[in-house]
Every structure is written in structure tokens, then in C-alpha cells.
Design a protein around this motif. Structure first.
Motif, short mmCIF file in Angstrom:
data_model
loop_
_atom_site.label_atom_id
_atom_site.label_comp_id
_atom_site.label_asym_id
_atom_site.label_seq_id
_atom_site.Cartn_x
_atom_site.Cartn_y
_atom_site.Cartn_z
N ASP A 3 0.86 -1.18 0.00
CA ASP A 3 0.00 0.00 0.00
C ASP A 3 0.91 1.24 0.00
O ASP A 3 1.14 1.87 1.02
N ILE A 5 0.75 4.27 -1.17
CA ILE A 5 0.24 5.62 -0.86
C ILE A 5 0.16 5.82 0.65
O ILE A 5 0.56 6.85 1.18
N ARG A 6 -0.27 4.75 1.33
CA ARG A 6 -0.36 4.83 2.79
C ARG A 6 1.01 4.96 3.43
O ARG A 6 1.18 5.63 4.46
N ILE A 7 2.01 4.34 2.79
CA ILE A 7 3.38 4.45 3.31
C ILE A 7 3.85 5.90 3.24
O ILE A 7 4.52 6.41 4.12
N SER A 9 1.85 8.65 3.13
CA SER A 9 1.04 9.66 3.82
C SER A 9 0.01 9.02 4.74
O SER A 9 -0.60 8.02 4.40
N GLU A 16 -6.61 15.37 2.86
CA GLU A 16 -5.56 16.35 2.57
C GLU A 16 -6.16 17.58 1.87
O GLU A 16 -5.84 18.72 2.22
N GLU A 120 -13.95 7.87 7.20
CA GLU A 120 -12.75 7.12 6.79
C GLU A 120 -12.07 6.42 7.96
O GLU A 120 -11.03 5.79 7.77
N GLN A 121 -12.59 6.60 9.14
CA GLN A 121 -11.95 6.12 10.36
C GLN A 121 -10.54 6.69 10.53
O GLN A 121 -9.63 6.02 11.00
N GLN B 27 2.47 -1.49 -10.58
CA GLN B 27 3.14 -0.98 -9.39
C GLN B 27 4.40 -1.79 -9.14
O GLN B 27 4.40 -3.01 -9.25
N ARG B 32 9.12 1.40 -5.22
CA ARG B 32 8.07 2.27 -4.66
C ARG B 32 7.57 3.27 -5.68
O ARG B 32 7.58 4.48 -5.46
N TRP B 34 5.20 3.64 -9.71
CA TRP B 34 4.26 3.06 -10.66
C TRP B 34 4.78 3.25 -12.09
O TRP B 34 5.52 4.21 -12.34
N TYR B 47 5.01 8.71 -6.25
CA TYR B 47 3.69 9.06 -5.70
C TYR B 47 3.25 10.47 -6.08
O TYR B 47 2.16 10.69 -6.59
N ASN B 111 -6.90 -1.71 -2.50
CA ASN B 111 -5.72 -2.33 -1.87
C ASN B 111 -5.48 -1.74 -0.48
O ASN B 111 -5.18 -2.46 0.47
N HIS B 112 -5.68 -0.43 -0.39
CA HIS B 112 -5.50 0.25 0.90
C HIS B 112 -6.50 -0.28 1.92
O HIS B 112 -6.14 -0.57 3.07
N GLN B 115 -5.54 -3.81 2.98
CA GLN B 115 -4.38 -3.78 3.89
C GLN B 115 -4.79 -3.32 5.28
O GLN B 115 -4.37 -3.89 6.28
N ARG B 117 -7.88 -3.25 6.73
CA ARG B 117 -8.88 -4.02 7.46
C ARG B 117 -8.43 -5.44 7.72
O ARG B 117 -8.88 -6.06 8.67
N ARG B 120 -3.19 -5.39 8.35
CA ARG B 120 -2.64 -4.59 9.44
C ARG B 120 -3.25 -4.96 10.79
O ARG B 120 -2.62 -4.80 11.82
#
Ligand SMILES: [Fe+2]
Ligand SMILES: [Fe+2]
Lengths: 176, 123
Positions: A3, A5-7, A9, A16, A120-121, B27, B32, B34, B47, B111-112, B115, B117, B120
Motif C-alpha cells: 500500500d 500511498i499509505r506508506i 502519507s 488532505e 474514513e476512520q 506498481q 516504490r 508506478w 507518488y 488495496n489500501h 491492507q 482491514r 494490518r
């Protein structure tokens, strides 16, 4: 697949962008208060002028708080364009009416970001916003109190001079 | 419309994010970044640049261009500040690239969520 993007931000692109809108809103508030400070000064309301100078400074601090939070979370903080600030007011009372309107709209906008973060929690940003919710309590209280002076004292005779003197003494010291 | 060459992912470390007949986004976890395969080239985006590309493409007012009756060629230059790539695209290509990016961002969002739910919490 990582993930990525999460890394990069902690906050989502949507949060944002809402936070950047808030940066702009705080900057606008600061400029509005500065214009009010000028108007009051020019019209002989020295205490109110000082009051608005202080408010302008506070809004600038709010702006920076949001700005730095966005950067700290890995986002892109955008320095806002602030234009079209009203410079003239029709009356002493109108200045305070618009100050309250501005604070109400800031409260509303922070509530809006809060709601998005809950969805979004994003509890981290909610926790950050808690400070602002409490701050808005104070801001709205002070703006409302100033307007009440117009009712209590009245504008006739030396009324406006009295009101101006009392604006300098408005404080919010609730422990709650 | 220029047909694009759909290259296979060049290394095994590339994951498919989203693809259509016109192009694809991959990706690379190791780098890191794309890779966007579109309009005959495979371009690498980090990014920030990927977000800039998305913004640039989404900002093209496709409807206005379609209604535009002037004789100017329907060519759009997608220039991304501080990024090595520039695209010169026709309106149809813009629509195709937008479709790919929209799909890619939905898949990245998915994907986020997965990851967040699943993995992580399980870790
Ligand atoms: Fe504020
Ligand atoms: Fe305020």
C-alpha cells in the motif's frame, strides 16, 4: 502489492484536500480580521481594533497549525491565495455581525472535515481537530458576546464608545 | 487514435494495478513507484508525480473540448511539473488515459482498504 500511498502519507487525498481548504479558510479569516482592525482604528474604536489585531494573529496561528499537520502527515501543504477581502463596513455593529458569521462558517467547515474523517476512520486527524472544536467554542462565544454588548449598552449617546471599551475586556474562561 | 503497445510487465516485481485495451498501470513495490504504459511508452511515476498526472488529466474539460467547434486540432499537452514525462494526446487518448487512471486509483484504494482491514489488524 504494497500500500504505497499509505506508506507515503497518513491522511487520504480527500482529507488532505479538505485540510488545505481549511488552511485557506484560516488565512482568509486572518485577512478579514486585519481589515476589521484597520476599519475600527480609522473610525476611532481603538479597543476593538486591538481585539481584531489579536484575532488576526490567532487565525494565522490556526493556519500554520493545519499547514504543519498536513506536512507532518506526509501531505502537500498549499500556500493559499487570499483575495477579495472586504475593506469597508457600513457600521460598527456590522463589523461584529460579520465576525460572528465568519466564525460560524469556520466551525461548520471543521465539523465537515470531522465528519469526513469519521467516515474514513481517520481517528488521528479527528484527534488533531479536537483542539479546533474547542477553540471554536471560544471564538463563537467571544463574537456573540461582542454583539450582545450592542443590545445591553445600546448605541445611543456614548454607547458605541462604551461598547468599544468593553470589547477589550471580552474573555472566555470556561474550565469545561 | 494511436494504438499503444501493451508491454508485458517487464519484471516479476511489477504488479498489475489496472489495465484496459489502451494501456495499463503497474506498481513496483521494490522501487516504490508506478509504471504507466500508455501512448507507446512506459513511464515511471513516483507518488507525487502520479498524483500530478491524475490532476492534470482530470482537469481537462472533455465536454468543453467536444463542443468546441473551432478548427484547432484536438490536442492536449499534459505537462507535469518536476516530472520527466510529457504527453501530447488527442481527445480520445485523454478519455482513454482518464479511464485507466480512474481504474488504477480505485484499485489502489481497494488495496489500501484490504491492507487496513485485514493485514494490518492481523499482524
Ligand atoms: Fe481559526
Ligand atoms: Fe477564529
Amino acid at each position: 502489492m504494497k500500500d504505497l500511498i499509505r506508506i507515503r502519507s497518513l491522511i487520504s487525498a480527500e482529507v488532505e484536500s479538505l485540510l488545505n481548504q481549511q488552511v485557506k479558510k484560516e488565512a482568509t479569516s486572518s485577512s478579514i480580521y486585519l481589515a476589521m482592525a484597520s476599519w475600527c482604528n480609522r473610525n476611532g474604536y481603538d479597543y476593538s481594533s486591538d481585539y481584531f489585531f489579536k484575532q488576526a494573529e490567532e487565525e494565522r496561528q490556526h493556519q500554520l497549525k493545519f499547514y504543519k499537520y498536513i506536512l507532518d502527515m506526509g501531505g502537500n501543504a498549499i500556500s493559499p491565495d487570499v483575495t477579495g477581502i472586504k475593506q469597508e463596513y457600513n457600521s460598527f455593529r456590522e463589523v461584529f455581525e460579520e465576525a460572528l458569521d465568519q466564525e460560524i462558517s469556520v466551525t461548520q467547515s471543521i465539523k465537515n472535515i470531522y465528519a469526513r474523517c469519521l467516515k474514513e476512520q481517520d481517528f488521528v486527524t479527528n484527534e488533531f481537530l479536537n483542539w479546533f472544536l474547542k477553540e471554536q467554542r471560544e471564538e463563537e462565544y467571544k463574537a456573540r458576546r461582542a454583539l450582545e454588548l450592542f443590545e445591553v449598552i445600546g448605541e445611543e449617546g456614548t454607547g458605541r464608545w462604551q461598547i468599544d471599551k468593553h470589547v477589550g475586556g471580552i474573555k472566555y474562561d470556561s474550565e469545561a | 487514435m494511436v494504438t499503444t503497445l501493451i508491454t508485458d510487465p517487464q519484471t516479476s516485481t511489477w504488479s498489475d494495478v489496472f489495465s484496459t485495451q489502451n494501456g495499463a498501470v503497474y506498481q513496483c513495490d521494490a522501487e516504490r513507484c508506478w509504471y504507466v504504459d500508455f501512448a507507446g511508452k512506459v513511464a515511471k511515476f513516483d507518488y507525487r508525480c502520479l498524483l500530478k498526472l491524475k490532476k492534470a488529466v482530470y482537469n481537462v474539460d472533455i465536454e468543453a473540448k467536444l463542443l468546441d467547434s473551432s478548427k484547432d486540432p484536438d490536442v492536449e499537452i499534459i505537462f507535469i511539473c518536476a516530472c520527466d514525462h510529457t504527453y501530447i494526446l488527442t481527445l480520445l487518448q485523454i478519455i482513454a488515459l482518464k479511464e485507466i487512471l480512474e481504474g488504477a486509483f480505485v484499485m489502489l484504494q481497494l488495496n489500501h482498504i484490504i491492507q487496513d482491514r485485514l493485514y494490518r489488524i492481523a499482524l
